[in-house]
Design an enzyme around this catalytic site. Structure first.
Site, PDB file in Angstrom:
ATOM      1  N   CYS A   1       4.856   1.857  -8.113  1.00 16.46           N
ATOM      2  CA  CYS A   1       3.553   1.212  -8.259  1.00 16.46           C
ATOM      3  C   CYS A   1       2.576   2.115  -8.992  1.00 16.46           C
ATOM      4  O   CYS A   1       1.443   1.733  -9.261  1.00 16.46           O
ATOM      5  CB  CYS A   1       2.974   0.853  -6.897  1.00 16.46           C
ATOM      6  SG  CYS A   1       4.069  -0.186  -5.934  1.00 16.46           S
TER       7      CYS A   1
ATOM      8  N   CYS B   1      -7.132   1.647  -5.094  1.00 17.77           N
ATOM      9  CA  CYS B   1      -7.020   3.101  -4.875  1.00 17.77           C
ATOM     10  C   CYS B   1      -7.722   3.502  -3.578  1.00 17.77           C
ATOM     11  O   CYS B   1      -7.247   4.363  -2.841  1.00 17.77           O
ATOM     12  CB  CYS B   1      -7.633   3.873  -6.040  1.00 17.77           C
ATOM     13  SG  CYS B   1      -6.805   3.566  -7.605  1.00 17.77           S
TER      14      CYS B   1
END
Lengths: 406, 138
Positions: free
Chosen positions: B37, B107
């Site tokens: 990812c 994030c």
């Protein structure tokens, strides 16, 4: 000479206009502003003459006849016109198109559109080095196949497909051969006759010309190829592409082609030397890998994966001073890395760790030295904070870890 | 995409990069994300057993600048908090502090997940049940 920052190494995305190109274009914005289709006054004649001259310059670069050049708004439009135009024009002969998985989106998405219209498309895989398998190509041909669409040089890895072998196969089976020459024309010798190309898309802004202008080469003799217009209107470009001619853009395109024609050989050697030096410098780093075939490659392109660092994070370390591209797209919209690198069979981790370098006419040795140093330093710094690098150094197999996929 | 000064500062001068001894009972380790990812975060806390306060925090992150900055910021915030206080750190606090653009919100989610994973590791090591964690959309 003092090094000027930022350094531009993204010449596969676009190139700056050569000042000689701009000089050629300027009069066509102001005093020579006529519409090339105005047949009854001198403004129109001047514009038409300029377009005719540019058409010769463009044709000459690829060994074509000027009548075989159709000006478009760029390579994307030319890709669309070639594929959709052939699909419509040759509908009575068949509905099958063969392309490959590493093509530009302008080709792939156009092929997807063809599928929606009821056409059949075969997407050939590529080997680990990015080249298609000629046997597979030939095996994919059916009696319904009307077109083979394989790019000349790849935009991400620079790999050059075996164009002459592909065209031989196409000829043997009576199938038309279209190539997206966007990255190759002006960089390496392309000759539509020697290469056996029936249709070819290319663009001015990848060869130091202006944005917004490109061309489709359409063969007129043996065989005579026709495409159905995708833009209807005033019947410009022999009815294949209506719309007022972008005269300044076309003049610039012509000049850009002429310069490439004159300088390509020396420039190709200069670029491949610099590219090789860049590559050698960066390959000094541990766990760095060049992606794609290194022999059959455009002279100005390098694509390198720096394992255990993420491409976007890597670029942030120097993108104030160096402009280039990464194969990683770390956004919530798309966690998918480059489909081209994945088509080579690269793991997602390597695809996420890649940088694409596109050198150009204005790249200097000093810039290459600076780039090697800046990137090496950033890779080392980021590896120091990469948990994957630490695991690798401890001998832990990353595949043995059960990752939490999100 | 222009990043905030704070984000760039955390990326350029990351705080608390490093590794704690995961064999120690008072060290909790969270490893989240996946190489496929494009981000992997490892966040560690060291807890003062007498006070229950997080005395040290370290991270290592493979990922984009926003992922690195999010984890760096998380370690700063963790230090000096009790384990219970640390659980209240929300990813949206990180988004606000670093002014993360919408495409980088995942994030911050990853950083919150890493905090919780580290705390759970610490809890399990010390005979406490792991906390049920709500799934956030990445």
């Amino acid at each position: 000479m003092e090094l000027k920052l930022p350094i531009y190494l993204d010449n596969n995305a676009t190139t700056p206009c050569d000042p000689r190109v701009v000089d050629a274009m300027l009069p066509y914005f102001t005093e020579k502003f006529g519409n090339a289709a105005s047949r009854n006054h001198s403004f129109g004649w001047t514009a038409e003459e300029a377009v005719d001259y540019a058409r010769e310059q463009v044709a000459k670069l690829i060994g074509a006849d000027p009548k075989e050049i159709i000006f478009t708004s760029g390579a994307t439009e030319a890709d669309n016109l070639a594929i959709k135009g052939v699909f419509e024009m040759y509908a009575s002969r068949g509905n099958h198109i063969i392309t490959c998985t590493t093509e530009h989106k302008a080709v792939l998405d156009t092929c997807k559109h063809i599928e929606k219209l009821g056409g059949q498309v075969t997407y050939l895989p590529v080997a680990a080095d990015g080249l298609i398998d000629l046997n597979e190509l030939e095996k994919a041909i059916t009696d319904k196949t009307i077109l083979i669409a394989i790019m000349y040089g790849n935009n991400e890895i620079g790999v050059i497909q075996p164009i002459r072998e592909i065209s031989k196969i196409a000829r043997k089976h009576g199938v038309l051969f279209f190539t997206d020459g966007t990255q190759a024309v002006g960089k390496v010798p392309v000759d539509v006759n020697a290469d056996g190309i029936d249709l070819m898309a290319f663009s001015a802004h990848k060869m130091y010309g202006p944005k917004g202008v490109g061309a489709l080469y359409v063969r007129r003799k043996s065989p005579r190829v026709k495409v159905t217009a995708q833009m209807d209107g005033g019947g410009h470009e022999r009815g294949m592409r209506s719309g007022t001619m972008n005269v300044p853009g076309i003049v610039g395109f012509g000049k850009a082609c002429e310069i490439c024609m004159n300088e390509m050989e020396a420039e190709g050697q200069r670029l491949s030397k610099m590219r090789d030096r860049l590559e050698a410098g960066l390959m000094q780093l541990e766990e760095a890998y060049v992606n794609g075939n290194r022999e059959h490659r455009l002279p100005h392109v390098a694509n390198i994966s720096f394992k255990y660092v993420e491409g976007e994070g890597l670029m942030m370390g120097f993108n104030k001073n160096i402009a280039l591209s990464s194969g990683s797209a770390c956004t919530s919209a798309s966690l998918e890395p480059s489909y081209v690198l994945k088509a080579l069979g690269l793991g997602d981790d390597l695809a996420h760790s890649s940088l694409r370098f596109g050198l150009g006419r204005f790249t200097t040795d000093e810039q290459i030295d600076y780039t090697i140093k800046a990137i090496s330093e950033t890779v080392l710094k980021l590896r120091e904070m990469s948990p994957l690098w630490e695991m690798f150094k401890e001998g832990i197999d990353l595949n043995s870890i059960e990752w939490a996929h999100h | 995409m222009a990043y905030s000064e704070k984000l760039i500062d955390h990326y350029t001068h990351p705080k608390n990069v490093g590794t704690l001894d995961k064999s120690k009972n008072n060290v909790g380790t969270g490893l989240v994300g996946a190489p496929e990812c494009g981000d992997v975060m490892r966040l560690q806390i060291e807890v003062d057993e007498a006070t229950g306060v997080i005395s040290d925090a370290k991270f290592k992150t493979f990922g984009c600048g926003s992922a690195i900055a999010s984890s760096s910021l998380a370690t700063e915030w963790l230090k000096g908090k009790t384990v219970d206080q640390a659980l209240t750190i929300d990813n949206m606090d990180i988004v606000e502090e670093l002014n993360l653009p919408p495409v980088k919100i995942h994030c911050s989610v990853l950083a919150e997940d890493a905090i919780k994973a580290a705390i759970n590791d610490y809890r399990v090591k010390n005979g406490m049940p792991a906390l049920e964690l709500e799934e956030k959309k990445h």
